[in-house]
Design a protein around this motif. Sequence first.
Motif, PDB file in Angstrom:
ATOM      1  N   ASN A   1       9.288   5.443  -1.496  1.00  0.00           N
ATOM      2  CA  ASN A   1       8.175   5.705  -0.534  1.00  0.00           C
ATOM      3  C   ASN A   1       8.238   4.390   0.493  1.00  0.00           C
ATOM      4  O   ASN A   1       7.642   4.443   1.508  1.00  0.00           O
ATOM      5  CB  ASN A   1       7.088   5.921  -0.953  1.00  0.00           C
ATOM      6  CG  ASN A   1       7.096   7.419  -1.790  1.00  0.00           C
ATOM      7  OD1 ASN A   1       7.987   8.262  -0.969  1.00  0.00           O
ATOM      8  ND2 ASN A   1       6.082   7.576  -2.400  1.00  0.00           N
TER       9      ASN A   1
ATOM     10  N   GLU B   1       1.971   4.500  -2.444  1.00  0.00           N
ATOM     11  CA  GLU B   1       1.898   5.462  -3.639  1.00  0.00           C
ATOM     12  C   GLU B   1       3.065   6.078  -4.216  1.00  0.00           C
ATOM     13  O   GLU B   1       3.829   6.390  -3.503  1.00  0.00           O
ATOM     14  CB  GLU B   1       0.722   6.412  -3.415  1.00  0.00           C
ATOM     15  CG  GLU B   1      -0.668   5.936  -3.058  1.00  0.00           C
ATOM     16  CD  GLU B   1      -1.766   6.892  -2.684  1.00  0.00           C
ATOM     17  OE1 GLU B   1      -1.488   8.137  -3.023  1.00  0.00           O
ATOM     18  OE2 GLU B   1      -2.919   6.407  -2.645  1.00  0.00           O
TER      19      GLU B   1
ATOM     20  N   ILE C   1       7.715   4.960  -5.942  1.00  0.00           N
ATOM     21  CA  ILE C   1       7.069   4.093  -5.265  1.00  0.00           C
ATOM     22  C   ILE C   1       8.151   3.052  -4.295  1.00  0.00           C
ATOM     23  O   ILE C   1       8.021   3.032  -3.148  1.00  0.00           O
ATOM     24  CB  ILE C   1       6.477   2.990  -6.246  1.00  0.00           C
ATOM     25  CG1 ILE C   1       5.197   3.705  -6.504  1.00  0.00           C
ATOM     26  CG2 ILE C   1       6.125   1.557  -5.360  1.00  0.00           C
ATOM     27  CD1 ILE C   1       4.622   2.674  -7.712  1.00  0.00           C
TER      28      ILE C   1
ATOM     29  N   GLN D   1       4.423   8.494  -8.108  1.00  0.00           N
ATOM     30  CA  GLN D   1       4.213   9.009  -9.460  1.00  0.00           C
ATOM     31  C   GLN D   1       4.663   7.984 -10.536  1.00  0.00           C
ATOM     32  O   GLN D   1       4.317   7.714 -11.505  1.00  0.00           O
ATOM     33  CB  GLN D   1       4.608  10.383  -9.796  1.00  0.00           C
ATOM     34  CG  GLN D   1       3.799  11.389  -9.182  1.00  0.00           C
ATOM     35  CD  GLN D   1       2.252  11.409  -9.151  1.00  0.00           C
ATOM     36  OE1 GLN D   1       2.034  11.364 -10.610  1.00  0.00           O
ATOM     37  NE2 GLN D   1       1.203  11.427  -8.313  1.00  0.00           N
TER      38      GLN D   1
ATOM     39  N   PRO E   1       0.891  -1.274  -0.046  1.00  0.00           N
ATOM     40  CA  PRO E   1      -0.173  -0.062  -0.084  1.00  0.00           C
ATOM     41  C   PRO E   1       0.727   1.362  -0.103  1.00  0.00           C
ATOM     42  O   PRO E   1       0.781   2.061   0.974  1.00  0.00           O
ATOM     43  CB  PRO E   1      -0.894  -0.275   1.114  1.00  0.00           C
ATOM     44  CG  PRO E   1       0.171  -0.810   2.074  1.00  0.00           C
ATOM     45  CD  PRO E   1       0.850  -1.738   1.305  1.00  0.00           C
TER      46      PRO E   1
END
Length: 216
Positions: A99, A89, A96, A91, A87
């Motif tokens: 993060n 997010e 990804i 761009q 899970p």
Amino acid sequence: MRCVILRTFGDKNTFAIQYEFVGNPFNENSLNGETWGRFEFFVYGRDVCQYKREDIVTPFQWNLIYIVEWFSENLKHILSDEAFPLPVEGQNSLEIIDNCLLFESDNDDEFDEWFDTKQEWEFKHSWFSNRAGSFLPDVFFRRVIGKIEIAWNNESMYSSEGISFINPIGVEYVPLGIFEPTIKNFIEDFLDNLLLNSKNKCDAEEVYQKIKKLIK
């Protein structure tokens, strides 16, 4: 194994692969050693693999079987429209993955499971794990609707070795209808050339049949 003429698949202005077999500088006589060659990977006119070392611009060279094997084993994952398994997010693939690193947990099992899942996705969507000691750049491939996202950030990759990539950073989107046949045509031509020129005929035939089945 004798050299073959330079071969190009696709359009360099959009997406293309160019390669040629050249003499193995380490005199490796195995099947892997016979696949030593020059490899250029063009995304909208930029060769992602080209780098500079000691002020000399150099095309990527290594045993190309590692790239061919990785694509043949993972093309199905690249073409799949499955969502990222965590899970998170972003761009693009680079965001990804970055993060994902923000995840924290006091539960060791949960923490390990998170990063195992991240790593498994990376193995399927970046050829970096199959670089086999070469200066192959880290490049991610994933499907975004009807296109393949090709994303890379190699600004500091191999900097301790004096390597600087000519095109270190990029995020581009190649139409699926161009990406898939370009990859498959490259692999098929590579296999045909290997089978034709290899002195390790039994090994070459085995690899030929194995990879042909994977890319059907």
